[in-house]
Design a protein around this motif. Structure first.
Motif, PDB file in Angstrom:
ATOM      1  N   MET A  46     -28.310  -1.380  42.942  1.00  0.00           N
ATOM      2  CA  MET A  46     -28.723  -0.302  43.494  1.00  0.00           C
ATOM      3  C   MET A  46     -27.958   0.609  43.726  1.00  0.00           C
ATOM      4  SD  MET A  46     -32.724   0.981  43.479  1.00  0.00           S
ATOM      5  CE  MET A  46     -33.206  -0.348  43.232  1.00  0.00           C
ATOM      6  N   PHE A  94     -24.713  15.445  48.412  1.00  0.00           N
ATOM      7  CA  PHE A  94     -24.894  14.391  47.715  1.00  0.00           C
ATOM      8  C   PHE A  94     -25.382  13.152  48.913  1.00  0.00           C
ATOM      9  CE2 PHE A  94     -20.958  15.936  45.821  1.00  0.00           C
ATOM     10  CZ  PHE A  94     -20.517  16.650  46.789  1.00  0.00           C
ATOM     11  N   GLY A  95     -25.851  13.006  49.618  1.00  0.00           N
ATOM     12  CA  GLY A  95     -26.949  13.033  50.242  1.00  0.00           C
ATOM     13  C   GLY A  95     -26.461  12.523  51.613  1.00  0.00           C
ATOM     14  N   ARG A 111     -37.097  18.961  51.112  1.00  0.00           N
ATOM     15  CA  ARG A 111     -35.592  18.892  51.738  1.00  0.00           C
ATOM     16  C   ARG A 111     -34.870  20.388  50.972  1.00  0.00           C
ATOM     17  NH1 ARG A 111     -33.500  13.146  52.738  1.00  0.00           N
ATOM     18  NH2 ARG A 111     -31.351  13.893  52.339  1.00  0.00           N
ATOM     19  N   ARG A 157     -25.365   7.090  46.966  1.00  0.00           N
ATOM     20  CA  ARG A 157     -26.540   7.721  46.791  1.00  0.00           C
ATOM     21  C   ARG A 157     -26.938   8.145  48.399  1.00  0.00           C
ATOM     22  NH1 ARG A 157     -27.759   9.175  42.035  1.00  0.00           N
ATOM     23  NH2 ARG A 157     -28.134   7.821  39.890  1.00  0.00           N
ATOM     24  N   SER A 158     -26.465   7.474  49.076  1.00  0.00           N
ATOM     25  CA  SER A 158     -27.265   8.426  50.762  1.00  0.00           C
ATOM     26  C   SER A 158     -26.579   7.504  51.607  1.00  0.00           C
ATOM     27  CB  SER A 158     -28.986   7.180  50.601  1.00  0.00           C
ATOM     28  OG  SER A 158     -29.110   7.114  51.767  1.00  0.00           O
ATOM     29  N   PRO A 159     -25.047   8.238  51.530  1.00  0.00           N
ATOM     30  CA  PRO A 159     -24.186   7.442  53.085  1.00  0.00           C
ATOM     31  C   PRO A 159     -24.256   8.176  53.815  1.00  0.00           C
ATOM     32  CG  PRO A 159     -22.999   9.071  51.362  1.00  0.00           C
ATOM     33  CD  PRO A 159     -24.563   8.712  51.090  1.00  0.00           C
ATOM     34  N   TRP A 160     -25.193   7.892  54.916  1.00  0.00           N
ATOM     35  CA  TRP A 160     -25.446   8.186  56.296  1.00  0.00           C
ATOM     36  C   TRP A 160     -23.906   8.602  56.767  1.00  0.00           C
ATOM     37  CZ3 TRP A 160     -30.896   6.918  57.408  1.00  0.00           C
ATOM     38  CH2 TRP A 160     -31.983   7.900  56.927  1.00  0.00           C
ATOM     39  N   CYS A 207     -27.217   2.919  45.881  1.00  0.00           N
ATOM     40  CA  CYS A 207     -27.751   3.563  46.690  1.00  0.00           C
ATOM     41  C   CYS A 207     -27.232   4.240  47.424  1.00  0.00           C
ATOM     42  CB  CYS A 207     -29.086   2.582  47.119  1.00  0.00           C
ATOM     43  SG  CYS A 207     -30.368   2.885  46.360  1.00  0.00           S
ATOM     44  N   PHE A 208     -25.690   3.418  48.288  1.00  0.00           N
ATOM     45  CA  PHE A 208     -25.039   3.597  49.231  1.00  0.00           C
ATOM     46  C   PHE A 208     -23.801   4.306  48.437  1.00  0.00           C
ATOM     47  CE2 PHE A 208     -25.699   0.186  52.659  1.00  0.00           C
ATOM     48  CZ  PHE A 208     -26.084  -0.818  51.716  1.00  0.00           C
ATOM     49  N   TYR A 216     -21.208  -4.569  50.380  1.00  0.00           N
ATOM     50  CA  TYR A 216     -22.672  -4.875  50.534  1.00  0.00           C
ATOM     51  C   TYR A 216     -23.017  -6.124  48.972  1.00  0.00           C
ATOM     52  CZ  TYR A 216     -27.516  -5.416  48.841  1.00  0.00           C
ATOM     53  OH  TYR A 216     -28.757  -5.627  48.291  1.00  0.00           O
ATOM     54  N   SER A 234     -26.488   4.082  60.587  1.00  0.00           N
ATOM     55  CA  SER A 234     -25.351   4.907  60.188  1.00  0.00           C
ATOM     56  C   SER A 234     -24.721   4.221  59.258  1.00  0.00           C
ATOM     57  CB  SER A 234     -23.846   5.648  60.172  1.00  0.00           C
ATOM     58  OG  SER A 234     -23.900   4.997  61.503  1.00  0.00           O
ATOM     59  N   ASP A 235     -24.142   4.349  57.967  1.00  0.00           N
ATOM     60  CA  ASP A 235     -22.559   2.788  57.226  1.00  0.00           C
ATOM     61  C   ASP A 235     -21.736   4.385  57.177  1.00  0.00           C
ATOM     62  OD1 ASP A 235     -25.125   4.543  55.051  1.00  0.00           O
ATOM     63  OD2 ASP A 235     -25.295   2.512  55.996  1.00  0.00           O
ATOM     64  N   GLN A 277     -33.740  11.805  46.459  1.00  0.00           N
ATOM     65  CA  GLN A 277     -33.260  11.360  47.475  1.00  0.00           C
ATOM     66  C   GLN A 277     -33.652  10.998  48.966  1.00  0.00           C
ATOM     67  OE1 GLN A 277     -29.998  12.518  47.902  1.00  0.00           O
ATOM     68  NE2 GLN A 277     -29.457  10.442  49.578  1.00  0.00           N
ATOM     69  N   PRO A 323     -30.161  18.379  48.933  1.00  0.00           N
ATOM     70  CA  PRO A 323     -29.930  16.717  47.559  1.00  0.00           C
ATOM     71  C   PRO A 323     -30.800  16.727  46.707  1.00  0.00           C
ATOM     72  CG  PRO A 323     -31.487  17.055  50.179  1.00  0.00           C
ATOM     73  CD  PRO A 323     -30.976  17.520  49.768  1.00  0.00           C
ATOM     74  N   PRO A 324     -30.711  15.757  46.077  1.00  0.00           N
ATOM     75  CA  PRO A 324     -31.619  15.760  44.643  1.00  0.00           C
ATOM     76  C   PRO A 324     -33.076  15.274  44.872  1.00  0.00           C
ATOM     77  CG  PRO A 324     -29.423  14.046  44.549  1.00  0.00           C
ATOM     78  CD  PRO A 324     -29.419  15.283  45.985  1.00  0.00           C
ATOM     79  N   LYS A 375     -31.340   2.608  50.065  1.00  0.00           N
ATOM     80  CA  LYS A 375     -30.267   2.056  51.036  1.00  0.00           C
ATOM     81  C   LYS A 375     -30.762   1.026  51.988  1.00  0.00           C
ATOM     82  CE  LYS A 375     -28.354   4.491  54.081  1.00  0.00           C
ATOM     83  NZ  LYS A 375     -28.172   5.313  55.147  1.00  0.00           N
ATOM     84  N   TYR A 416     -33.840   7.018  47.604  1.00  0.00           N
ATOM     85  CA  TYR A 416     -32.182   6.516  47.229  1.00  0.00           C
ATOM     86  C   TYR A 416     -31.684   6.102  49.487  1.00  0.00           C
ATOM     87  CZ  TYR A 416     -31.351   9.080  43.070  1.00  0.00           C
ATOM     88  OH  TYR A 416     -31.361   9.617  42.269  1.00  0.00           O
ATOM     89  N   ASP A 417     -32.758   6.845  49.976  1.00  0.00           N
ATOM     90  CA  ASP A 417     -32.929   6.462  51.451  1.00  0.00           C
ATOM     91  C   ASP A 417     -33.003   5.037  52.268  1.00  0.00           C
ATOM     92  OD1 ASP A 417     -33.230  10.221  52.854  1.00  0.00           O
ATOM     93  OD2 ASP A 417     -31.006   8.502  51.798  1.00  0.00           O
ATOM     94  N   PRO A 453     -23.939  -2.805  55.941  1.00  0.00           N
ATOM     95  CA  PRO A 453     -22.865  -2.574  54.990  1.00  0.00           C
ATOM     96  C   PRO A 453     -21.218  -1.116  56.364  1.00  0.00           C
ATOM     97  CG  PRO A 453     -23.360  -2.209  53.510  1.00  0.00           C
ATOM     98  CD  PRO A 453     -24.571  -2.048  54.124  1.00  0.00           C
ATOM     99  N   ARG A 454     -20.199  -1.362  56.694  1.00  0.00           N
ATOM    100  CA  ARG A 454     -20.391  -0.219  57.628  1.00  0.00           C
ATOM    101  C   ARG A 454     -18.940  -0.364  56.469  1.00  0.00           C
ATOM    102  NH1 ARG A 454     -20.967  -3.314  63.129  1.00  0.00           N
ATOM    103  NH2 ARG A 454     -19.410  -5.431  62.420  1.00  0.00           N
ATOM    104  N   GLN A 488     -31.390  -1.950  51.555  1.00  0.00           N
ATOM    105  CA  GLN A 488     -30.708  -3.219  51.806  1.00  0.00           C
ATOM    106  C   GLN A 488     -29.450  -3.257  52.950  1.00  0.00           C
ATOM    107  OE1 GLN A 488     -29.189  -1.109  48.567  1.00  0.00           O
ATOM    108  NE2 GLN A 488     -30.165  -1.903  46.905  1.00  0.00           N
ATOM    109  N   LYS A 489     -29.399  -2.489  53.559  1.00  0.00           N
ATOM    110  CA  LYS A 489     -28.939  -2.705  55.162  1.00  0.00           C
ATOM    111  C   LYS A 489     -29.164  -4.280  55.697  1.00  0.00           C
ATOM    112  CE  LYS A 489     -26.735  -0.103  57.145  1.00  0.00           C
ATOM    113  NZ  LYS A 489     -25.596   0.693  57.512  1.00  0.00           N
TER     114      LYS A 489
END
Lengths: 148, 635, 294
Positions: free
Chosen positions: A1, A38-39, C26, A6-9, A3-4, A137, A49-50, C42, C38-39, C49, C45-46, A76-77, C52-53
């Motif tokens: 997916m 962009f999230g 949001r 769409r949601s990069p912190w 997701c990274f 990832y 955070s990423d 969102q 954001p969409p 993500k 997605y968060d 992943p970073r 997956q970390k």
């Protein structure tokens, strides 16, 4: 997916910057540039955070801190060097206290030059780092290091 | 051969005899096993009583002393008071002496005014409330007596300034247990008063045991306040005997409560109970009593003696249900609950937290008794049971910890879960038992809330308000302590400390008891409480919600076990210290790059919670309410 | 049967609904700030993500506490939505919060510790209110069982305006929105870094997101309970409350803990307690007024 993507912190650290680049980084959050589209969220915490965005050149003190914070980021970073001082040290590179750009300490993935770095360029840079995140990832999952 | 009928005198006399034996044993190495055996005997007898007497109707027992010993109880009581008077003279404490003189006068007056026929019949009795109390006294008292064997030995190693009079301590411990049994089984007010004074004197002597200045002062303070309560009790007895011509509790409760004097007696008894259970304005004596060695605090000042106070209140108040006096008493209880919970937030000393928490919960029991409906009485008895178990556990844990880390301060208890795992584990269960669902106290509070909302007293909204705010404060101060126990250490040298295995065994017995009583509460409700309240009353507790509570318990227990077993490897990170972590995980680097320690402390809000002023104004409020209650009887 | 359906619906669909509400909040906040935002999806997605970390911890117990927090939150919400005892719901919530605070305490970071303390203060501020609201529901409808509260002929919102008012700051505190975002906050409003969640990461944070979505569900479910006499009224009330919380989130700066306690308690006393006292007085004078009241 995906997701990274769409949601990069991101998490922003000032190594020894004059604050000019920092202001531009924060400006990206404002309505004019609005990176939250962009999230992207600017968390203040490496553990959340990423992407680590570093401004300014690295001196001995911020070297310790950079390493410490980098270790606190889960995979992943990626590391993004924002501004020319972070990329190479620029005019301060030969100063007695500056060790150079961020790549003197950490593996940098994206260099975004500029003095100060333009928000548009920074956003471009972060977007460029997203596929790298995704790659990392995938590599992580393959190694099975995902859960440990 | 009625087993109950023989167990009752056994439970009263056996501890007294055991105490005498312990007093006689002078060599310390010979004293340990007798104490354990006697304690085991008491536990066994109490359990046997439970087995034989549970679920039955109240029974009364005649008790005829031989003619020669007719005045023996009276003489005994005078001897107790005289001994206390002598100690007061030795220490030059004139107020207690004065009160003792008043009490002696009243006791003599009561002795010679009580009607003859009341002297020899229905002296002792047992009903489910007495049985509940007896089980608490026997089981918890017994395990505390076992704990005291090793604890007092350590105590004297830590406190060289206290004279080693352990035979006396063991004597007092057992005599106290005997007095408590006598108290809960007495129907005759004369005997009741004697055992009541017995517990007062025992408490006085046990607090002052070290004979160093601070305990002595606090012992006399406790004596003074409890004497006031005793005077109220005797005064009530005198009025009962003189104007109502009765001498027994059950006869008092059978009277019509329209009569002003009947009400007055009941209110005086209630006040005596409130003094003993340290309600406002009488709270300071319990706070002062915390200087005593831990078994004293655990036994007297949390699970048994103070429960004697609320026991009396529960006996008399239902007769007054709905009256102005009942409103006043309930309000005193609610006010005490609220204010003591607030005060507990500001305390850093673990024993003071426990003391205020005890006072608060006793206040809640008094409030329930004041309302006097079936639901609240059930709630009150549940509170007694769960509180006694959890609180005594906590006191013993604090005692065990204190001897190892040399501190009673909560702030010094960080990382206890690794430094002293068995003790910390028991402590966690104790704290959880005090405020967390699905454990005991929460269940009781649930019943209390249900009872308060259904009550039709004028002050019901105020009771609910006090409960709502008081519970919130309770969560706050228990959580601070719980958080401290599990937080990682902030100082070097957090090595493991261990305590004698016997102490660990006692702590875990109580911990398991905490959990077991919570699991068994439907049974407790059906067999122990309902017969006492009213056989026609169906408790709301016997409902499917029990299933949910069991689920909650399972989640809390099974999950931790499972998660700790699975060894999933995860990357370890250091805590966030703005990137300035030093090599040592508990330090950071300052501006000059030197490693510095971290200091983390809980909030105590000492500036916002002025202890003196709150006690003062709370005391004034309660005193006014009690005055209204008394005066209301006289109009 | 419907109870079982509602229970399963809550457990399965709850996160979806809660997440969408989060996303909508949001977007709405962004629009209020003249941004695009954001969409809508969102939050999801968060969440994915974060899952997956790499799993990285300060302390192993953290994960345990957070999972138990999640389980008890779900249990509490399930109790509410399946119509069960609302007091049990309240106690489950207390239990859940306890584990959340313990997770904060289990790390040595000062930020985490202060965040945990502040979370306790937040608890202290709204627990009386919640209990009084529940008592109000009982007095007005005669039962602690949610399915009976819903069936009561009495229009609860009409009889419990004070409790409804007290619900507003309570929802703000529970969601951790300004002005009550003491213990942890939106990323842009940080004061003590991320407060209690400072030392969480990856799946622990994901669990927190999930809890947040379930929390949205049961909080707005409580609001809807007051309007159980009409589906439309309930929907409008929930929407209005949603707008109100987002508006207040964007209007206020953070309160100090003293201000938080004072404001919450003042509202509790004036609105919720006042409401209950009035109801008691009414019940005393005319028991007929509250059909089904005890």
């Amino acid at each position: 997916m995906a997701c990274f993507k769409r949601s990069p912190w991101l998490f922003h650290y000032n190594a020894s910057s004059c604050n000019g680049c920092d202001i531009e980084v924060l400006a990206a959050l404002t309505p004019l540039y609005d990176v939250e589209r962009f999230g992207i969220i600017n968390t203040g915490n490496p553990k959340h955070s990423d992407i680590m965005v570093v401004t300014g050149g690295v001196n001995a003190r911020s070297r310790q801190v950079l390493l410490n914070l980098y270790r606190q980021m889960p995979e992943p970073r990626v590391v993004v060097a924002a501004g020319i001082c972070a990329c190479s040290g620029c005019i301060f590179a030969k100063a007695y206290n500056i060790l150079g750009g961020v790549d003197a300490v950490l593996p940098v993935d994206v260099y975004v030059p500029g003095c100060a770095v333009r928000p548009e360029a920074l956003i471009d840079g972060i977007v460029k780092s997203l596929p790298i995140l995704e790659e990392r990832y995938k590599a992580m999952k393959k190694k099975g290091a995902h859960r440990g | 051969m009625d087993p109950v009928g023989s167990l009752i005198p056994f439970l009263i006399v056996f501890p007294l005899a055991a105490g005498a034996v312990m007093l006689a044993i002078r060599r310390r190495s010979w004293a340990a096993w007798p104490q354990r055996i006697f304690a085991a005997g008491i536990i066994a007898a109490a359990v046997a009583l439970g087995v034989f007497a549970i679920g039955k109707q109240p029974s009364y027992y005649d008790f005829n002393l031989p003619e020669a010993l007719r005045y023996a109880p009276f003489i005994l009581e005078l001897m107790l008071l005289a001994y206390a008077a002598w100690r007061s003279i030795v220490y030059r404490k004139w107020l207690p002496l004065l009160l003792l003189a008043v009490q002696v006068t009243l006791v003599c007056y009561a002795e010679f005014r009580l009607p003859e026929e009341a002297l020899r019949s229905r002296v002792f009795f047992i009903d489910q409330l007495s049985l509940t109390m007896a089980l608490i006294i026997g089981i918890i008292g017994g395990v505390i007596a076992v704990f005291a064997v090793t604890y007092m030995r350590d105590y004297h190693e830590h406190h060289h300034d206290a004279k080693d009079r352990r035979p006396v301590y063991s004597f007092l411990l057992f005599v106290f247990l005997g007095s408590m049994f006598g108290l809960v089984f007495s129907n005759d007010l004369k005997y009741f008063g004697m055992f009541w004074e017995g517990t007062t004197i025992c408490s006085f002597l046990m607090i002052g045991y070290p004979r160093t200045p601070e305990p002595v002062t606090n012992a006399f303070r406790a004596l003074t306040w409890n004497l006031l309560g005793g005077i109220a009790l005797t005064a009530g007895t005198v009025v009962m005997a003189g104007s109502l011509h009765i001498g027994d509790m059950d006869m008092l409760l059978a009277l019509e409560t329209q009569h002003g004097l009947t009400r007055l007696v009941a209110v005086l008894f209630a006040i005596a109970g409130m003094v003993k259970s340290a309600q406002m304005p009488f709270s300071p004596w319990l706070l002062g009593a915390m200087v005593a060695p831990t078994p004293t605090s655990a036994l007297l000042h949390s699970s048994t003696m103070v429960k004697a106070g609320v026991y009396l209140v529960i006996r008399v108040m239902p007769a007054l249900a709905g009256t102005l006096m009942a409103n006043c008493v309930a309000l005193v209880g609610a006010l005490t609950f609220l204010l003591a919970s607030v005060l507990a937030v500001a305390q850093q000393n673990a024993k003071r937290v426990l003391a205020y928490s005890t006072i608060a919960n006793l206040g809640l029991i008094v409030a329930c008794a004041g309302v006097g409906s079936f639901e609240t009485i059930e709630a009150a008895v549940l509170l007694i049971i769960f509180h006694a178990v959890a609180k005594s556990l906590l006191f013993l844990c604090v005692g065990a910890v204190e001897h190892r880390i040399d501190s009673r301060d909560i702030e010094d208890m960080d990382w206890l879960i690794v430094k002293m795992p068995p003790v910390a584990g028991a402590m966690v269960i104790g704290i959880a038992g005090m405020f967390l669902p699905p454990l005991g106290m929460l269940i009781s509070k649930w019943v209390v809330l249900g009872a308060f909302v259904d009550s039709h007293m004028a002050i019901s909204p105020l009771l609910i308000l006090a409960l709502a705010f008081g519970s919130a404060f309770n969560v706050f101060f228990w959580m601070k302590w719980l958080g401290k126990i599990i937080s990682p250490p902030l100082a070097q040298g957090s090595s493991r400390e261990s305590i004698p295995r016997e102490q660990t065994a006692v702590l875990w017995t109580l911990a398991l008891l905490t959990v077991a009583t919570c699991l068994c509460f439907p049974l407790i409700s059906r067999y122990l409480i309902q017969p006492f309240v009213n056989s026609a009353y169906i408790s709301k507790l016997a409902e499917p919600n029990y299933v949910i509570l069991v689920i909650m318990l399972l989640i809390m227990v099974v999950l931790p076990a499972s998660l700790l077993i699975t060894k999933k490897r995860a990357r370890r990170m250091s805590p966030y210290l703005s990137g300035r972590n030093a090599e040592d995980p508990i330090q950071f680097r300052d501006t000059f790059n030197r490693p510095q320690g971290i200091a983390l402390k809980n909030y105590y809000f000492a500036d916002f919670i002025p202890e003196g002023r709150i006690l003062f104004w709370g005391g004034i409020g309660s005193a006014v309410l009690m005055a209204i209650a008394v005066l209301g009887c006289l109009v | 049967m419907t109870r079982l359906v509602m229970l399963v619906a809550f457990v399965v669909l709850g996160p979806l609904v809660g997440g969408l509400m989060d996303g909508a909040a949001r977007v709405l906040s962004a629009r209020l700030q003249s941004r695009v935002g954001p969409p809508l999806l969102q939050p999801f997605y968060d969440f994915f993500k974060l899952m997956q970390k790499q799993r990285a911890l300060v302390r192993r117990l953290q994960v345990l506490y957070m999972i138990v927090y999640l389980l008890f939150t779900v249990l509490a919400g399930a109790l509410l939505f399946s119509g069960d005892d609302i007091l049990l719901f309240y106690f489950c919530l207390t239990l859940a919060n306890v584990f959340f605070v313990l997770a904060g305490y289990s790390s040595n970071s000062p930020f985490s510790h202060i965040g945990a303390e502040r979370e306790l203060i937040q608890l202290l501020s709204y627990e009386p209110a919640l209990m009084l609201i529940i008592v109000g529901l009982y007095v007005a409808s005669g039962s602690f069982q949610v399915r009976q509260i819903m069936m009561t002929p009495v229009p609860l919102a009409l009889y419990l305006p004070g409790c409804l008012i007290a619900l507003v700051p309570m929802i703000l505190v529970k969601q951790g929105r300004s002005p009550f975002d003491l213990s942890t906050s939106h990323h842009a409003h940080q004061e003590i870094v991320k407060g209690i969640t400072s030392d969480f990461s990856a799946s622990t944070l994901a669990v927190l997101e999930l809890v947040h979505w379930y929390k949205n569900c049961y909080l707005y479910g409580l609001v809807a309970l007051f309007f159980s006499f009409s589906w439309w009224a309930a929907l409008i009330a929930v929407a209005a409350m949603f707008l109100l919380t987002v508006l207040m989130d964007n209007s206020f700066g953070r309160f100090t803990y003293g201000q938080t306690l004072r404001v919450l308690w003042a509202v509790t006393l004036a609105a919720a307690f006042g409401n209950i006292t009035v109801l008691y007085i009414l019940r005393f004078f005319s028991p007929v007024l509250l059909k089904g009241g005890a």
